[in-house]
Design a protein around this motif. Sequence first.
Motif, PDB file in Angstrom:
ATOM      1  N   ALA A 417     -91.668  -7.262  40.945  1.00  0.00           N
ATOM      2  CA  ALA A 417     -90.983  -7.822  42.107  1.00  0.00           C
ATOM      3  C   ALA A 417     -91.585  -9.163  42.510  1.00  0.00           C
ATOM      4  N   GLY A 418     -92.827  -9.388  42.094  1.00  0.00           N
ATOM      5  CA  GLY A 418     -93.492 -10.653  42.411  1.00  0.00           C
ATOM      6  C   GLY A 418     -93.031 -11.810  41.538  1.00  0.00           C
ATOM      7  N   TYR A 419     -92.313 -11.514  40.463  1.00  0.00           N
ATOM      8  CA  TYR A 419     -91.823 -12.540  39.545  1.00  0.00           C
ATOM      9  C   TYR A 419     -90.306 -12.673  39.652  1.00  0.00           C
ATOM     10  N   GLY A 420     -89.832 -13.894  39.528  1.00  0.00           N
ATOM     11  CA  GLY A 420     -88.415 -14.134  39.285  1.00  0.00           C
ATOM     12  C   GLY A 420     -88.299 -14.562  37.837  1.00  0.00           C
ATOM     13  N   MET A 421     -87.401 -13.952  37.091  1.00  0.00           N
ATOM     14  CA  MET A 421     -87.387 -14.169  35.639  1.00  0.00           C
ATOM     15  C   MET A 421     -85.995 -14.578  35.170  1.00  0.00           C
ATOM     16  N   VAL A 422     -85.915 -15.674  34.446  1.00  0.00           N
ATOM     17  CA  VAL A 422     -84.666 -16.099  33.821  1.00  0.00           C
ATOM     18  C   VAL A 422     -84.933 -16.257  32.333  1.00  0.00           C
ATOM     19  N   LEU A 423     -84.163 -15.526  31.525  1.00  0.00           N
ATOM     20  CA  LEU A 423     -84.380 -15.540  30.079  1.00  0.00           C
ATOM     21  C   LEU A 423     -83.310 -16.375  29.382  1.00  0.00           C
ATOM     22  N   GLN A 424     -83.580 -16.694  28.142  1.00  0.00           N
ATOM     23  CA  GLN A 424     -82.597 -17.394  27.322  1.00  0.00           C
ATOM     24  C   GLN A 424     -81.382 -16.494  27.088  1.00  0.00           C
ATOM     25  N   ASP A 425     -81.634 -15.201  26.852  1.00  0.00           N
ATOM     26  CA  ASP A 425     -80.550 -14.232  26.669  1.00  0.00           C
ATOM     27  C   ASP A 425     -80.084 -13.764  28.041  1.00  0.00           C
ATOM     28  N   THR A 426     -78.849 -14.077  28.382  1.00  0.00           N
ATOM     29  CA  THR A 426     -78.320 -13.695  29.693  1.00  0.00           C
ATOM     30  C   THR A 426     -77.976 -12.210  29.709  1.00  0.00           C
ATOM     31  N   TRP A 427     -78.100 -11.609  30.871  1.00  0.00           N
ATOM     32  CA  TRP A 427     -77.703 -10.205  31.020  1.00  0.00           C
ATOM     33  C   TRP A 427     -76.927 -10.049  32.317  1.00  0.00           C
ATOM     34  N   LEU A 428     -75.687  -9.588  32.180  1.00  0.00           N
ATOM     35  CA  LEU A 428     -74.842  -9.307  33.342  1.00  0.00           C
ATOM     36  C   LEU A 428     -74.369  -7.872  33.254  1.00  0.00           C
ATOM     37  N   LYS A 429     -74.109  -7.269  34.399  1.00  0.00           N
ATOM     38  CA  LYS A 429     -73.610  -5.901  34.404  1.00  0.00           C
ATOM     39  C   LYS A 429     -72.136  -5.890  34.763  1.00  0.00           C
ATOM     40  N   THR A 430     -71.460  -4.822  34.419  1.00  0.00           N
ATOM     41  CA  THR A 430     -70.054  -4.686  34.778  1.00  0.00           C
ATOM     42  C   THR A 430     -69.934  -4.584  36.297  1.00  0.00           C
ATOM     43  N   GLY A 431     -69.174  -5.479  36.887  1.00  0.00           N
ATOM     44  CA  GLY A 431     -69.031  -5.514  38.344  1.00  0.00           C
ATOM     45  C   GLY A 431     -68.547  -6.885  38.772  1.00  0.00           C
ATOM     46  N   THR A 432     -68.593  -7.149  40.071  1.00  0.00           N
ATOM     47  CA  THR A 432     -68.133  -8.445  40.576  1.00  0.00           C
ATOM     48  C   THR A 432     -69.238  -9.487  40.412  1.00  0.00           C
ATOM     49  N   ILE A 433     -68.840 -10.762  40.571  1.00  0.00           N
ATOM     50  CA  ILE A 433     -69.806 -11.863  40.527  1.00  0.00           C
ATOM     51  C   ILE A 433     -70.873 -11.640  41.596  1.00  0.00           C
ATOM     52  N   ARG A 434     -70.436 -11.261  42.804  1.00  0.00           N
ATOM     53  CA  ARG A 434     -71.379 -11.039  43.913  1.00  0.00           C
ATOM     54  C   ARG A 434     -72.378  -9.928  43.567  1.00  0.00           C
ATOM     55  N   GLU A 435     -71.883  -8.824  42.999  1.00  0.00           N
ATOM     56  CA  GLU A 435     -72.771  -7.703  42.648  1.00  0.00           C
ATOM     57  C   GLU A 435     -73.819  -8.114  41.619  1.00  0.00           C
ATOM     58  N   ASN A 436     -73.455  -9.014  40.722  1.00  0.00           N
ATOM     59  CA  ASN A 436     -74.408  -9.497  39.722  1.00  0.00           C
ATOM     60  C   ASN A 436     -75.471 -10.392  40.348  1.00  0.00           C
ATOM     61  N   ILE A 437     -75.068 -11.179  41.342  1.00  0.00           N
ATOM     62  CA  ILE A 437     -76.015 -12.108  41.970  1.00  0.00           C
ATOM     63  C   ILE A 437     -77.013 -11.376  42.854  1.00  0.00           C
ATOM     64  N   VAL A 438     -76.550 -10.325  43.583  1.00  0.00           N
ATOM     65  CA  VAL A 438     -77.412  -9.670  44.585  1.00  0.00           C
ATOM     66  C   VAL A 438     -78.231  -8.525  44.007  1.00  0.00           C
ATOM     67  N   MET A 439     -78.326  -8.434  42.665  1.00  0.00           N
ATOM     68  CA  MET A 439     -79.077  -7.324  42.058  1.00  0.00           C
ATOM     69  C   MET A 439     -80.488  -7.211  42.601  1.00  0.00           C
ATOM     70  N   GLY A 440     -81.174  -8.338  42.762  1.00  0.00           N
ATOM     71  CA  GLY A 440     -82.562  -8.306  43.238  1.00  0.00           C
ATOM     72  C   GLY A 440     -82.687  -8.273  44.739  1.00  0.00           C
ATOM     73  N   LYS A 441     -81.557  -8.498  45.452  1.00  0.00           N
ATOM     74  CA  LYS A 441     -81.583  -8.507  46.921  1.00  0.00           C
ATOM     75  C   LYS A 441     -80.255  -7.951  47.432  1.00  0.00           C
ATOM     76  N   PRO A 442     -80.088  -6.627  47.374  1.00  0.00           N
ATOM     77  CA  PRO A 442     -78.794  -6.006  47.702  1.00  0.00           C
ATOM     78  C   PRO A 442     -78.315  -6.272  49.124  1.00  0.00           C
ATOM     79  N   ASP A 443     -79.237  -6.552  50.039  1.00  0.00           N
ATOM     80  CA  ASP A 443     -78.842  -6.752  51.440  1.00  0.00           C
ATOM     81  C   ASP A 443     -78.568  -8.210  51.774  1.00  0.00           C
ATOM     82  N   ALA A 444     -78.453  -9.069  50.765  1.00  0.00           N
ATOM     83  CA  ALA A 444     -78.216 -10.498  51.001  1.00  0.00           C
ATOM     84  C   ALA A 444     -76.855 -10.717  51.657  1.00  0.00           C
ATOM     85  N   THR A 445     -76.799 -11.680  52.577  1.00  0.00           N
ATOM     86  CA  THR A 445     -75.536 -12.015  53.251  1.00  0.00           C
ATOM     87  C   THR A 445     -74.711 -12.943  52.360  1.00  0.00           C
ATOM     88  N   ASP A 446     -73.417 -13.060  52.684  1.00  0.00           N
ATOM     89  CA  ASP A 446     -72.548 -13.964  51.924  1.00  0.00           C
ATOM     90  C   ASP A 446     -73.062 -15.399  51.998  1.00  0.00           C
TER      91      ASP A 446
END
Length: 581
Positions: A417-446
């Motif tokens: 949780a102390g690291y933010g990680m961006v890899l060369q190989d992208t990984w997205l899950k099935t769901g909306t764009i918003r759901e993919n963005i808020v994976m690390g912070k589910p309570d984030a506001t719009d």
Amino acid sequence: MAKANTGTTVKKVLLRIKRYWFFLILSILMAAVTVASSLYVPILIGNAIDYIIGPQNVEFKAITAILSEVGIVIAITALSQWIMNICNNKITYHVTRDIRDEAIEKIEVLPLKYIDGHSYGEVVSRVIADVDQFADGLLMGFTQFFSGVLTILGTLGFMLSINVKITLVVIVITPLSLFVASFIAKHTYQMFKLQSETRGEQTALIDEMIGGQKVVQAYCYEDEALERFDEINDRLQKCSLKAIFYSSITNPSTRFINSLVYAGVAVSGAISAIYGRLTVGQLSCFLSYANQYTKPFNEISGVVTELQNAIACAARIFELIEEEPEIPDSKDAAVLENVDGTVDLEHVAFSYVPDKKLIEDFNLHVKQGQRIAIVGPTGCGKTTLINLLMRFYDVNDGKISVSGIDIREMTRHSLRAGYGMVLQDTWLKTGTIRENIVMGKPDATDEEVIAAAKAVHAHSFIKRLPKGYDTFITEDGGGLSQGQKQLLCITRVMLCHPPMLILDEATSSIDTRTEIKIQNAFAKLMEGRTSFIVAHRLSTIQNADVILVMKDGKIIEQGNHEELLAKQGFYANLYQSQFAK
């Protein structure tokens, strides 16, 4: 050995069935009621036949009463069988649900080396196909095994009550049927196990080819892929044919023996009826029992082969479930809080394969807020170093500390949780764009989501999508380009504002113009944060505080951009190879 493995697997299955003892007991009770009522019907039919004395001598009143009783008994049989089937279904699908849950939970805690060492398709085959095969065999076993055994015992009891001698004829011939079923069962387990393993190999190849279809077509590899598939498919056909052949001869073999039983009952019963030892109704009842007695042997022999397949599949599932998990966090593991960003690597040694050394005596001290760039040729250990920092792998020797604490003495969750990680190989899950963005912070506001997207210049392309941030995508990103998928992954990190960053070729799929803008966004994000940047494009790391030049798992040069150029060493050669006129 196979017998011992089968016994062990059966015990594991029974332990999981034990949790649903209520449904199991109810199923056995309903099986007993079903068998008892179905065995009582021939007695009633036999009594009715005995009331038909001759063409002009039929006691209709007695026959009507018996037929009414038959109707009631049949209704009880149907009801008890319905309840039994419900119980069997509940047990089967609860057990398979539990096994799948265990398998997925185990995959979540397996060390990364297991996932790296097994094809994804083979693991998927165990969790999906093997569990389905196991469920089919288990359901058939519950549906037919208990009622079959009870039917055999019940019919023997009823036949003994009618005529002991004819029953002995049945008992003498019975062991032949058991011998045939046992012989076939011994030969089918290994065949079904091989079939299951080959099916897993086939699933792995299909997953591999579909996942890399663009590469397959780009390199005209279609024919070779088909050859590989045909070879595996041929092996699957052969082992499946053997398994099915042995299982298919069970039924006709037992039916032949059962016909002998029926013939023996018919002949001995007819002789007894001629001499007046049996009535015609009792003979009819006996023949009916002979049919009911032999029928379960056909069913049980079929069940045995299905159970062999189920047990073989279950054994593969349990292999996965019982794999050694990654070393768990110690009970007194610290929770990493108030991360100051200092990272120390002291005499670190690591290798994926024991006899092939990779990183040896690696030392590094990273101060708070420093930007550490890591460069070097392919295979020098750059990504391995990231794996060690995130504790995807544990060091073989030495130690890595964050904020002065050995990372093996803190929880993995708090470290990662102390690291933010961006890899060369992208990984997205099935769901909306918003759901993919808020994976690390589910309570984030719009507002926070939009601000993060604007910071990495992803907002403009997201707004052009059919439903904006509510656009549904699949795990491969759907119609998004590789660069757009990478922008979403960067937005995900930007939203979390982690105290430390790891960027492993984070902008490799993004055009140069957008990359410059994102680098500016990263520059703001990295202010005061410790950052590790793995890069092949040296233009992206010129502003790093420290550049580590790695080769063969060791740091061979260290310094900032100007210092390393002045040395005219390995880094200078890399730089000049990229920017020489």
